[in-house]
Design a protein around this motif. Structure first.
Motif, PDB file in Angstrom:
ATOM      1  N   THR A  31      28.485  42.760 -23.413  1.00 33.82           N
ATOM      2  CA  THR A  31      28.256  41.319 -23.499  1.00 33.82           C
ATOM      3  C   THR A  31      27.380  40.975 -24.686  1.00 33.82           C
ATOM      4  O   THR A  31      27.668  40.030 -25.447  1.00 33.82           O
ATOM      5  CB  THR A  31      27.603  40.799 -22.209  1.00 33.82           C
ATOM      6  OG1 THR A  31      28.468  41.079 -21.102  1.00 33.82           O
ATOM      7  CG2 THR A  31      27.357  39.301 -22.281  1.00 33.82           C
ATOM      8  N   THR A  32      26.306  41.728 -24.863  1.00 36.05           N
ATOM      9  CA  THR A  32      25.405  41.490 -25.995  1.00 36.05           C
ATOM     10  C   THR A  32      26.134  41.716 -27.310  1.00 36.05           C
ATOM     11  O   THR A  32      26.015  40.915 -28.250  1.00 36.05           O
ATOM     12  CB  THR A  32      24.177  42.412 -25.903  1.00 36.05           C
ATOM     13  OG1 THR A  32      23.532  42.242 -24.642  1.00 36.05           O
ATOM     14  CG2 THR A  32      23.189  42.122 -27.016  1.00 36.05           C
ATOM     15  N   MET A  33      26.891  42.792 -27.411  1.00 34.93           N
ATOM     16  CA  MET A  33      27.606  43.095 -28.642  1.00 34.93           C
ATOM     17  C   MET A  33      28.630  42.012 -28.976  1.00 34.93           C
ATOM     18  O   MET A  33      28.799  41.647 -30.143  1.00 34.93           O
ATOM     19  CB  MET A  33      28.303  44.458 -28.532  1.00 34.93           C
ATOM     20  CG  MET A  33      29.012  44.871 -29.813  1.00 34.93           C
ATOM     21  SD  MET A  33      27.893  44.986 -31.250  1.00 34.93           S
ATOM     22  CE  MET A  33      27.157  46.606 -30.939  1.00 34.93           C
ATOM     23  N   ARG A  34      29.294  41.468 -27.970  1.00 32.87           N
ATOM     24  CA  ARG A  34      30.270  40.403 -28.207  1.00 32.87           C
ATOM     25  C   ARG A  34      29.588  39.170 -28.807  1.00 32.87           C
ATOM     26  O   ARG A  34      30.110  38.537 -29.738  1.00 32.87           O
ATOM     27  CB  ARG A  34      30.972  40.016 -26.907  1.00 32.87           C
ATOM     28  CG  ARG A  34      32.093  38.983 -27.115  1.00 32.87           C
ATOM     29  CD  ARG A  34      32.819  38.645 -25.829  1.00 32.87           C
ATOM     30  NE  ARG A  34      31.967  37.940 -24.885  1.00 32.87           N
ATOM     31  CZ  ARG A  34      31.477  38.468 -23.771  1.00 32.87           C
ATOM     32  NH1 ARG A  34      31.777  39.724 -23.435  1.00 32.87           N
ATOM     33  NH2 ARG A  34      30.721  37.764 -22.959  1.00 32.87           N
ATOM     34  N   GLN A  35      28.402  38.841 -28.322  1.00 28.16           N
ATOM     35  CA  GLN A  35      27.669  37.695 -28.861  1.00 28.16           C
ATOM     36  C   GLN A  35      27.189  37.951 -30.289  1.00 28.16           C
ATOM     37  O   GLN A  35      27.155  37.033 -31.110  1.00 28.16           O
ATOM     38  CB  GLN A  35      26.486  37.354 -27.957  1.00 28.16           C
ATOM     39  CG  GLN A  35      26.900  36.780 -26.608  1.00 28.16           C
ATOM     40  CD  GLN A  35      25.700  36.472 -25.738  1.00 28.16           C
ATOM     41  OE1 GLN A  35      25.037  37.367 -25.226  1.00 28.16           O
ATOM     42  NE2 GLN A  35      25.412  35.185 -25.576  1.00 28.16           N
ATOM     43  N   ILE A  36      26.838  39.183 -30.586  1.00 31.15           N
ATOM     44  CA  ILE A  36      26.439  39.527 -31.957  1.00 31.15           C
ATOM     45  C   ILE A  36      27.624  39.372 -32.900  1.00 31.15           C
ATOM     46  O   ILE A  36      27.489  38.903 -34.037  1.00 31.15           O
ATOM     47  CB  ILE A  36      25.873  40.956 -32.020  1.00 31.15           C
ATOM     48  CG1 ILE A  36      24.593  41.069 -31.182  1.00 31.15           C
ATOM     49  CG2 ILE A  36      25.602  41.370 -33.464  1.00 31.15           C
ATOM     50  CD1 ILE A  36      23.490  40.144 -31.602  1.00 31.15           C
ATOM     51  N   ARG A  37      28.809  39.732 -32.443  1.00 34.07           N
ATOM     52  CA  ARG A  37      30.013  39.579 -33.269  1.00 34.07           C
ATOM     53  C   ARG A  37      30.284  38.097 -33.548  1.00 34.07           C
ATOM     54  O   ARG A  37      30.810  37.748 -34.612  1.00 34.07           O
ATOM     55  CB  ARG A  37      31.221  40.214 -32.565  1.00 34.07           C
ATOM     56  CG  ARG A  37      31.122  41.721 -32.393  1.00 34.07           C
ATOM     57  CD  ARG A  37      31.020  42.424 -33.730  1.00 34.07           C
ATOM     58  NE  ARG A  37      30.999  43.875 -33.575  1.00 34.07           N
ATOM     59  CZ  ARG A  37      30.714  44.730 -34.533  1.00 34.07           C
ATOM     60  NH1 ARG A  37      30.411  44.273 -35.746  1.00 34.07           N
ATOM     61  NH2 ARG A  37      30.706  46.028 -34.320  1.00 34.07           N
ATOM     62  N   GLU A  38      29.937  37.225 -32.607  1.00 38.05           N
ATOM     63  CA  GLU A  38      30.101  35.793 -32.836  1.00 38.05           C
ATOM     64  C   GLU A  38      29.196  35.330 -33.971  1.00 38.05           C
ATOM     65  O   GLU A  38      29.590  34.491 -34.787  1.00 38.05           O
ATOM     66  CB  GLU A  38      29.777  35.019 -31.549  1.00 38.05           C
ATOM     67  CG  GLU A  38      30.791  35.214 -30.434  1.00 38.05           C
ATOM     68  CD  GLU A  38      30.343  34.569 -29.132  1.00 38.05           C
ATOM     69  OE1 GLU A  38      29.258  33.931 -29.124  1.00 38.05           O
ATOM     70  OE2 GLU A  38      31.056  34.704 -28.122  1.00 38.05           O
ATOM     71  N   LEU A  39      27.996  35.872 -34.041  1.00 38.65           N
ATOM     72  CA  LEU A  39      27.077  35.533 -35.123  1.00 38.65           C
ATOM     73  C   LEU A  39      27.629  36.024 -36.455  1.00 38.65           C
ATOM     74  O   LEU A  39      27.552  35.328 -37.472  1.00 38.65           O
ATOM     75  CB  LEU A  39      25.696  36.156 -34.839  1.00 38.65           C
ATOM     76  CG  LEU A  39      24.473  35.466 -35.435  1.00 38.65           C
ATOM     77  CD1 LEU A  39      23.205  36.002 -34.768  1.00 38.65           C
ATOM     78  CD2 LEU A  39      24.360  35.649 -36.922  1.00 38.65           C
ATOM     79  N   GLU A  40      28.212  37.210 -36.425  1.00 36.89           N
ATOM     80  CA  GLU A  40      28.850  37.760 -37.627  1.00 36.89           C
ATOM     81  C   GLU A  40      29.979  36.842 -38.111  1.00 36.89           C
ATOM     82  O   GLU A  40      30.160  36.614 -39.311  1.00 36.89           O
ATOM     83  CB  GLU A  40      29.429  39.142 -37.305  1.00 36.89           C
ATOM     84  CG  GLU A  40      28.961  40.232 -38.224  1.00 36.89           C
ATOM     85  CD  GLU A  40      29.671  41.545 -37.928  1.00 36.89           C
ATOM     86  OE1 GLU A  40      29.831  42.313 -38.883  1.00 36.89           O
ATOM     87  OE2 GLU A  40      30.079  41.776 -36.784  1.00 36.89           O
ATOM     88  N   THR A  41      30.740  36.298 -37.161  1.00 41.41           N
ATOM     89  CA  THR A  41      31.836  35.403 -37.491  1.00 41.41           C
ATOM     90  C   THR A  41      31.318  34.148 -38.192  1.00 41.41           C
ATOM     91  O   THR A  41      31.919  33.657 -39.155  1.00 41.41           O
ATOM     92  CB  THR A  41      32.610  35.009 -36.214  1.00 41.41           C
ATOM     93  OG1 THR A  41      33.143  36.188 -35.612  1.00 41.41           O
ATOM     94  CG2 THR A  41      33.741  34.039 -36.536  1.00 41.41           C
ATOM     95  N   TRP A  42      30.168  33.621 -37.713  1.00 44.71           N
ATOM     96  CA  TRP A  42      29.585  32.454 -38.373  1.00 44.71           C
ATOM     97  C   TRP A  42      29.250  32.773 -39.832  1.00 44.71           C
ATOM     98  O   TRP A  42      29.525  31.977 -40.730  1.00 44.71           O
ATOM     99  CB  TRP A  42      28.315  32.008 -37.642  1.00 44.71           C
ATOM    100  CG  TRP A  42      27.666  30.822 -38.307  1.00 44.71           C
ATOM    101  CD1 TRP A  42      27.914  29.509 -38.045  1.00 44.71           C
ATOM    102  CD2 TRP A  42      26.719  30.849 -39.382  1.00 44.71           C
ATOM    103  NE1 TRP A  42      27.166  28.712 -38.881  1.00 44.71           N
ATOM    104  CE2 TRP A  42      26.420  29.506 -39.706  1.00 44.71           C
ATOM    105  CE3 TRP A  42      26.076  31.865 -40.092  1.00 44.71           C
ATOM    106  CZ2 TRP A  42      25.519  29.161 -40.716  1.00 44.71           C
ATOM    107  CZ3 TRP A  42      25.184  31.526 -41.094  1.00 44.71           C
ATOM    108  CH2 TRP A  42      24.908  30.195 -41.401  1.00 44.71           C
TER     109      TRP A  42
END
Length: 447
Positions: free
Chosen positions: A208-219
């Motif tokens: 779950t944490t890693m998925r949210q970090i990937r969202e930040l990367e996408t931004w």
């Protein structure tokens, strides 16, 4: 070699720019001292090639006056004797030349140009032109908006234009070396550059944490497209704000470092203890200086232990509460206006004011690693040079002992040092369990 060639390719235009500035200065002095009846604009350099200076001049459609100001700000760094030599031809006996402006530095022996120097070179004693040209140093001019150059801040009561003409260190570094200038930790910039030799594969987080970090990367990858190509800059605020919260040692700082490393953005950890001041107004001043330096630099600002400023605001009972709330409100304002990434780290989400949380795009929880994450951490932690004793079963160790990533690395370091001291290469179960006991003891827990 590419950096060297890029630097060399910019030298001809820089030299042409200095020649143009010198001709401009001498033309102005000729008119001022009566050697010529009227000012004649010198022949402009040819802005060709792909150097940063050429791109900057062409891209911003700089006027002759604006180009002179840029070159004047560069003079102390490129040709410190230029202004002194120009004046020497007209004032061989020396003496003060108030109209020309300029100051002496502590170590520099050349004339350091000021705003007064720029106005004299551009307008002489023509009052109308002098008033008009002061807009070059205004807040709305591209020099200020793009953080290219500015006038030195002076004590109250001093004429603004008597301040030195200061080139932005990042612009100068890019211009000369094709690389960004990175601020060093100081009283004026209380933040340190975070770096890491680790890779994304070394980071162990729950899914779950890693998925949210990937969202930040996408931004980071697509924000400019969203804002400027899709036209959303009118509806969306610039920048990205995230809260990392969870127990110590769970990867918050490492994650911020890796985000910077793999998006080619410097990450600065802000030392809030150096920012927050007991003196009224000083905290806001320190924060303003920090954000001003970071503006337009694409830096990631990482506020560790953010509770110090972003904690819940209190009812005003005394002057201290009033100013503490003002500091928090000011920081929130600067964070919201910052076009880059701001990451706040806290051990406890409940300590952060909800008014701040509503303005964050991400609130990411970094929990203590579960058994599967702990097993990955153990498996990645030991160097290739050591051998684990046969009695060590990492799956059992991971299942039995509730440890964070930093706890595990402390244990591995202890085991490796004990092994080296014994002249061996085998990690023993005895040393590993001693290391576990040491970590439990530090945190007041029992095995």
């Amino acid at each position: 070699m590419s950096d060297y060639r890029s630097t060399v390719s910019s030298i001809p235009l820089l030299q042409a720019g200095l020649n143009y500035l010198e001709a401009y200065v001498r033309e102005r002095l000729d008119v001022y001292f009566g050697r010529k009846p009227a000012f004649q604009l010198p022949h402009s350099p040819a802005f060709e090639g792909n150097s940063l200076l050429s791109s900057f001049v062409i891209g911003n459609n700089l006027s002759a006056e604006e180009f002179v100001v840029v070159m004047l700000a560069l003079v102390p760094h490129l040709s410190p004797a230029l202004l002194t030599n120009c004046l020497g031809a007209y004032l061989p006996q020396g003496g003060d030349f108030v109209e020309f402006g300029g100051v002496k530095g502590t170590n520099s022996r050349g004339i350091l140009p000021t705003g007064e120097t720029a106005l004299f070179i551009l307008a002489g004693d023509n009052l109308r032109q002098r008033v008009e040209l002061q807009k070059l140093f205004g807040r709305t001019h591209l020099f200020a908006q793009q953080r290219i150059l500015k006038l030195e801040n002076l004590k109250s009561g001093e004429p603004t234009l008597s301040g030195r003409l200061l080139i932005d260190p990042d612009f100068l570094s890019n211009l000369l070396y094709q690389t960004s200038f990175l601020e060093a930790f100081s009283a004026e910039f209380p933040a340190e550059l975070l770096t890491t030799q680790l890779e994304w594969a070394d980071l162990v987080l729950n899914p779950t944490t890693m998925r949210q970090i990937r969202e930040l990367e996408t931004w980071i990858r697509y924000n400019d497209v969203l804002l400027y190509e899709w036209g959303m800059q009118r509806q969306l605020k610039p920048g990205y704000r995230a809260l990392f919260h969870g127990p110590p040692g769970t990867g918050k700082t490492l994650t911020a470092s890796l985000l910077g490393k793999f998006t080619n953005r410097p990450v600065f950890r802000v030392d809030l203890s150096a920012v927050v001041s007991k003196y009224i107004g000083e905290t806001e001043k320190n924060l303003a200086n920090l954000f001003d330096k970071a503006e337009n630099k694409h830096w990631i600002l990482f506020f560790d232990e953010a509770d110090a400023v972003f904690s819940k605001r209190t009812n005003v009972k005394d002057a201290h509460d009033k100013y503490a709330n003002q500091e928090a409100a000011y920081l929130l304002q600067r964070v919201e206006a910052y076009a880059g990434i701001v990451i706040l780290a806290s051990n406890f989400k409940q300590n952060i004011d909800e008014a701040f949380l509503r303005r964050f795009q991400s609130v990411i929880y970094f929990p203590m690693p579960g058994i599967s994450e702990r097993l990955q951490l153990w498996q990645k932690a030991f160097p290739e040079q050591v051998i684990l004793e046969e009695t060590i079963q990492l799956s059992q160790i991971a299942g039995k002992y509730d440890l964070s990533g930093s706890n595990i690395m402390n244990i591995v370091q202890y085991c490796c040092l004990q092994t080296l001291a014994a002249g061996a290469r085998t990690i023993t179960l005895e040393n590993l369990l001693k290391g576990v006991d040491r970590e439990y003891h530090k945190e007041g827990k029992m095995l």
